[in-house]
Design a protein around this motif. Sequence first.
Motif, PDB file in Angstrom:
ATOM      1  N   GLU A  55       0.835  -1.210   0.000  1.00  0.00           N
ATOM      2  CA  GLU A  55       0.000   0.000   0.000  1.00  0.00           C
ATOM      3  C   GLU A  55       0.869   1.260   0.000  1.00  0.00           C
ATOM      4  O   GLU A  55       0.607   2.226  -0.727  1.00  0.00           O
ATOM      5  CB  GLU A  55      -0.905   0.009   1.240  1.00  0.00           C
ATOM      6  N   GLN A  56       1.898   1.239   0.827  1.00  0.00           N
ATOM      7  CA  GLN A  56       2.722   2.442   0.954  1.00  0.00           C
ATOM      8  C   GLN A  56       3.598   2.680  -0.272  1.00  0.00           C
ATOM      9  O   GLN A  56       3.804   3.828  -0.689  1.00  0.00           O
ATOM     10  CB  GLN A  56       3.584   2.364   2.219  1.00  0.00           C
ATOM     11  N   LEU A  61       4.695   6.053  -4.844  1.00  0.00           N
ATOM     12  CA  LEU A  61       4.971   6.245  -6.270  1.00  0.00           C
ATOM     13  C   LEU A  61       3.935   7.174  -6.904  1.00  0.00           C
ATOM     14  O   LEU A  61       4.279   8.041  -7.724  1.00  0.00           O
ATOM     15  CB  LEU A  61       5.020   4.891  -6.989  1.00  0.00           C
ATOM     16  N   GLU A  62       2.689   7.015  -6.516  1.00  0.00           N
ATOM     17  CA  GLU A  62       1.660   7.921  -7.042  1.00  0.00           C
ATOM     18  C   GLU A  62       1.902   9.358  -6.582  1.00  0.00           C
ATOM     19  O   GLU A  62       1.623  10.315  -7.317  1.00  0.00           O
ATOM     20  CB  GLU A  62       0.265   7.459  -6.604  1.00  0.00           C
ATOM     21  N   ASN A  63       2.395   9.509  -5.367  1.00  0.00           N
ATOM     22  CA  ASN A  63       2.672  10.860  -4.873  1.00  0.00           C
ATOM     23  C   ASN A  63       3.858  11.496  -5.601  1.00  0.00           C
ATOM     24  O   ASN A  63       3.853  12.698  -5.866  1.00  0.00           O
ATOM     25  CB  ASN A  63       2.897  10.824  -3.357  1.00  0.00           C
ATOM     26  N   VAL A  64       4.860  10.685  -5.927  1.00  0.00           N
ATOM     27  CA  VAL A  64       5.961  11.196  -6.751  1.00  0.00           C
ATOM     28  C   VAL A  64       5.423  11.605  -8.127  1.00  0.00           C
ATOM     29  O   VAL A  64       5.722  12.694  -8.634  1.00  0.00           O
ATOM     30  CB  VAL A  64       7.081  10.139  -6.904  1.00  0.00           C
ATOM     31  N   ARG A  65       4.616  10.738  -8.703  1.00  0.00           N
ATOM     32  CA  ARG A  65       4.053  11.022 -10.042  1.00  0.00           C
ATOM     33  C   ARG A  65       3.236  12.315 -10.039  1.00  0.00           C
ATOM     34  O   ARG A  65       3.290  13.108 -10.986  1.00  0.00           O
ATOM     35  CB  ARG A  65       3.181   9.850 -10.493  1.00  0.00           C
ATOM     36  N   ALA A  66       2.485  12.522  -8.971  1.00  0.00           N
ATOM     37  CA  ALA A  66       1.657  13.735  -8.881  1.00  0.00           C
ATOM     38  C   ALA A  66       2.526  14.993  -8.915  1.00  0.00           C
ATOM     39  O   ALA A  66       2.160  16.000  -9.539  1.00  0.00           O
ATOM     40  CB  ALA A  66       0.808  13.699  -7.613  1.00  0.00           C
ATOM     41  N   VAL A  67       3.670  14.930  -8.248  1.00  0.00           N
ATOM     42  CA  VAL A  67       4.566  16.095  -8.265  1.00  0.00           C
ATOM     43  C   VAL A  67       5.157  16.275  -9.663  1.00  0.00           C
ATOM     44  O   VAL A  67       5.194  17.393 -10.200  1.00  0.00           O
ATOM     45  CB  VAL A  67       5.695  15.949  -7.215  1.00  0.00           C
ATOM     46  N   LEU A  68       5.598  15.168 -10.257  1.00  0.00           N
ATOM     47  CA  LEU A  68       6.145  15.252 -11.617  1.00  0.00           C
ATOM     48  C   LEU A  68       5.131  15.887 -12.566  1.00  0.00           C
ATOM     49  O   LEU A  68       5.459  16.814 -13.316  1.00  0.00           O
ATOM     50  CB  LEU A  68       6.491  13.849 -12.131  1.00  0.00           C
ATOM     51  N   TYR A  98       7.412  -2.476  -7.437  1.00  0.00           N
ATOM     52  CA  TYR A  98       8.025  -1.433  -8.278  1.00  0.00           C
ATOM     53  C   TYR A  98       7.935  -1.830  -9.748  1.00  0.00           C
ATOM     54  O   TYR A  98       7.515  -1.036 -10.609  1.00  0.00           O
ATOM     55  CB  TYR A  98       9.467  -1.297  -7.815  1.00  0.00           C
ATOM     56  N   ASP A  99       8.320  -3.069 -10.038  1.00  0.00           N
ATOM     57  CA  ASP A  99       8.302  -3.527 -11.429  1.00  0.00           C
ATOM     58  C   ASP A  99       6.885  -3.570 -11.994  1.00  0.00           C
ATOM     59  O   ASP A  99       6.652  -3.170 -13.135  1.00  0.00           O
ATOM     60  CB  ASP A  99       8.938  -4.923 -11.541  1.00  0.00           C
ATOM     61  N   ALA A 100       5.965  -4.068 -11.191  1.00  0.00           N
ATOM     62  CA  ALA A 100       4.576  -4.138 -11.661  1.00  0.00           C
ATOM     63  C   ALA A 100       4.015  -2.732 -11.878  1.00  0.00           C
ATOM     64  O   ALA A 100       3.302  -2.467 -12.853  1.00  0.00           O
ATOM     65  CB  ALA A 100       3.725  -4.909 -10.650  1.00  0.00           C
ATOM     66  N   TYR A 101       4.362  -1.837 -10.971  1.00  0.00           N
ATOM     67  CA  TYR A 101       3.890  -0.453 -11.121  1.00  0.00           C
ATOM     68  C   TYR A 101       4.400   0.149 -12.425  1.00  0.00           C
ATOM     69  O   TYR A 101       3.634   0.705 -13.211  1.00  0.00           O
ATOM     70  CB  TYR A 101       4.344   0.398  -9.926  1.00  0.00           C
ATOM     71  N   PHE A 102       5.700   0.038 -12.653  1.00  0.00           N
ATOM     72  CA  PHE A 102       6.258   0.695 -13.844  1.00  0.00           C
ATOM     73  C   PHE A 102       5.851  -0.013 -15.129  1.00  0.00           C
ATOM     74  O   PHE A 102       5.754   0.622 -16.178  1.00  0.00           O
ATOM     75  CB  PHE A 102       7.774   0.850 -13.719  1.00  0.00           C
ATOM     76  N   ALA A 103       5.582  -1.313 -15.042  1.00  0.00           N
ATOM     77  CA  ALA A 103       5.080  -2.012 -16.231  1.00  0.00           C
ATOM     78  C   ALA A 103       3.756  -1.407 -16.696  1.00  0.00           C
ATOM     79  O   ALA A 103       3.419  -1.468 -17.876  1.00  0.00           O
ATOM     80  CB  ALA A 103       4.914  -3.504 -15.934  1.00  0.00           C
ATOM     81  N   GLU A 128      10.162   5.712   1.685  1.00  0.00           N
ATOM     82  CA  GLU A 128      10.175   7.103   1.236  1.00  0.00           C
ATOM     83  C   GLU A 128      10.932   7.124  -0.087  1.00  0.00           C
ATOM     84  O   GLU A 128      11.908   6.388  -0.266  1.00  0.00           O
ATOM     85  CB  GLU A 128      10.870   7.999   2.275  1.00  0.00           C
ATOM     86  N   ILE A 129      10.485   7.947  -1.021  1.00  0.00           N
ATOM     87  CA  ILE A 129      11.118   8.025  -2.349  1.00  0.00           C
ATOM     88  C   ILE A 129      11.215   9.480  -2.778  1.00  0.00           C
ATOM     89  O   ILE A 129      10.239  10.236  -2.637  1.00  0.00           O
ATOM     90  CB  ILE A 129      10.309   7.235  -3.415  1.00  0.00           C
ATOM     91  N   ASP A 130      12.371   9.866  -3.311  1.00  0.00           N
ATOM     92  CA  ASP A 130      12.451  11.170  -3.971  1.00  0.00           C
ATOM     93  C   ASP A 130      12.997  10.978  -5.378  1.00  0.00           C
ATOM     94  O   ASP A 130      13.421   9.878  -5.748  1.00  0.00           O
ATOM     95  CB  ASP A 130      13.235  12.191  -3.148  1.00  0.00           C
ATOM     96  N   ALA A 131      12.939  12.032  -6.172  1.00  0.00           N
ATOM     97  CA  ALA A 131      13.241  11.895  -7.601  1.00  0.00           C
ATOM     98  C   ALA A 131      13.877  13.154  -8.160  1.00  0.00           C
ATOM     99  O   ALA A 131      13.521  14.269  -7.765  1.00  0.00           O
ATOM    100  CB  ALA A 131      11.957  11.602  -8.372  1.00  0.00           C
ATOM    101  N   LEU A 132      14.803  12.932  -9.087  1.00  0.00           N
ATOM    102  CA  LEU A 132      15.391  14.021  -9.868  1.00  0.00           C
ATOM    103  C   LEU A 132      15.018  13.801 -11.331  1.00  0.00           C
ATOM    104  O   LEU A 132      15.272  12.710 -11.872  1.00  0.00           O
ATOM    105  CB  LEU A 132      16.916  14.017  -9.724  1.00  0.00           C
ATOM    106  N   ALA A 133      14.436  14.802 -11.938  1.00  0.00           N
ATOM    107  CA  ALA A 133      14.030  14.692 -13.341  1.00  0.00           C
ATOM    108  C   ALA A 133      14.709  15.777 -14.169  1.00  0.00           C
ATOM    109  O   ALA A 133      14.979  16.879 -13.676  1.00  0.00           O
ATOM    110  CB  ALA A 133      12.517  14.810 -13.470  1.00  0.00           C
ATOM    111  N   VAL A 134      14.982  15.439 -15.408  1.00  0.00           N
ATOM    112  CA  VAL A 134      15.496  16.399 -16.375  1.00  0.00           C
ATOM    113  C   VAL A 134      14.525  16.389 -17.550  1.00  0.00           C
ATOM    114  O   VAL A 134      14.340  15.351 -18.200  1.00  0.00           O
ATOM    115  CB  VAL A 134      16.917  16.026 -16.840  1.00  0.00           C
ATOM    116  N   LEU A 135      13.885  17.512 -17.786  1.00  0.00           N
ATOM    117  CA  LEU A 135      12.884  17.589 -18.848  1.00  0.00           C
ATOM    118  C   LEU A 135      13.549  17.829 -20.201  1.00  0.00           C
ATOM    119  O   LEU A 135      14.697  18.273 -20.275  1.00  0.00           O
ATOM    120  CB  LEU A 135      11.883  18.705 -18.546  1.00  0.00           C
ATOM    121  N   ASP A 136      12.789  17.579 -21.242  1.00  0.00           N
ATOM    122  CA  ASP A 136      13.322  17.782 -22.591  1.00  0.00           C
ATOM    123  C   ASP A 136      13.568  19.274 -22.821  1.00  0.00           C
ATOM    124  O   ASP A 136      12.905  20.113 -22.258  1.00  0.00           O
ATOM    125  CB  ASP A 136      12.315  17.268 -23.628  1.00  0.00           C
TER     126      ASP A 136
END
Lengths: 136, 136, 136
Positions: A55-56, A61-68, A98-103, A128-136
């Motif tokens: 669940e967590q 992951l959904e919360n990271v996606r929401a920020v992205l 993780y794998d099922a989510y990203f699939a 807990e997860i954080d992320a660094l993104a580089v946009l096009d």
Amino acid sequence: MSEKTAITPAGHATPPAAFSHGVRKGNILQVAGQVGFLPAVAGRPPAVAGPTLREQTLQTLENVRAVLEAGGAGWDDVMMLRVYLTDTGHFAEMNEIYDAYFAGQGLKAAPAARTTVYVGLPAGLLIEIDALAVLD
Amino acid sequence: MSEKTAITPAGHATPPAAFSHGVRKGNILQVAGQVGFLPAVAGRPPAVAGPTLREQTLQTLENVRAVLEAGGAGWDDVMMLRVYLTDTGHFAEMNEIYDAYFAGQGLKAAPAARTTVYVGLPAGLLIEIDALAVLD
Amino acid sequence: MSEKTAITPAGHATPPAAFSHGVRKGNILQVAGQVGFLPAVAGRPPAVAGPTLREQTLQTLENVRAVLEAGGAGWDDVMMLRVYLTDTGHFAEMNEIYDAYFAGQGLKAAPAARTTVYVGLPAGLLIEIDALAVLD
């Protein structure tokens, strides 16, 4: 280079201190550490999606996606995910989730790099997860 | 900005989940958390270089370097190294190994920034390192 | 892209290994993990600002700021702060100190993103912070 702007997804609670859930400046987007909190309900304290790693992990992951997405990015822009677990015994199960989510996310680009380490987190939190993104 | 591409050094085992050992997009290169695994042997599980901090630190640094080089970068491009140890008693020895290693790498640019913290890692692993590089 | 350069604030002790307190390359500036050390005194080992979370948090933030400023940046350029604490019981107090500190910094841009996790640190240290900045 454009101005640094805060990213605040609609469902995210106000951070507990003077930081942003995400910031974007030019083509760099940084997502703050996300945990498994359900969408905020006004007047109530943050509530975790559930006691299980599944669940967590999915909610985090959904919360990271929401920020992205609120910052104009998506999973395909993510360079690095930092995964903090509390128990080495959770690694295999987290990887399955993780794998099922990203699939299911329809990635077109290479998957992000990742580091997983085992730390302490506030009581009740397993990931807990954080992320660094580089946009096009 | 070019497309995000996965970096997969020849000797690296397939990651245990849907992540890349490294990714590059434009001039940003992110190396995933590396540990002291020896070059992969087909059909065998990953094997650690040895039980000592020295063996694992040197192999881990070589594994980071392999990702950098497969992505068209080198140590001189690295901005940040995150070093995860399991025991504060390992700090001084890791620094000795680290310094001797980099003394042999022929760096021309300033050494990278670094953060060292003490976390849990899977059984048998004493060190994990990841890296952020910015190419010319 | 300009050359990668080391950032060495005047008051900072020489790092205990071959790393830089900060590095800048182009518009990216990375601050190494800072702790609550007082400005260095020649011939003496590093001294912590004090035993309390308040003393160490404020000194650590000042040490991060010193690196930013020596690199031509400031708090408004910071995208991400990684806060490492040793005790989940310190979270609320650290947030109070953090908020009061930043309220006095005259920020014009959005506050940085942040991740807080709980790790081991060398004896006597209660907090470590590093930072990633993107300059205009």
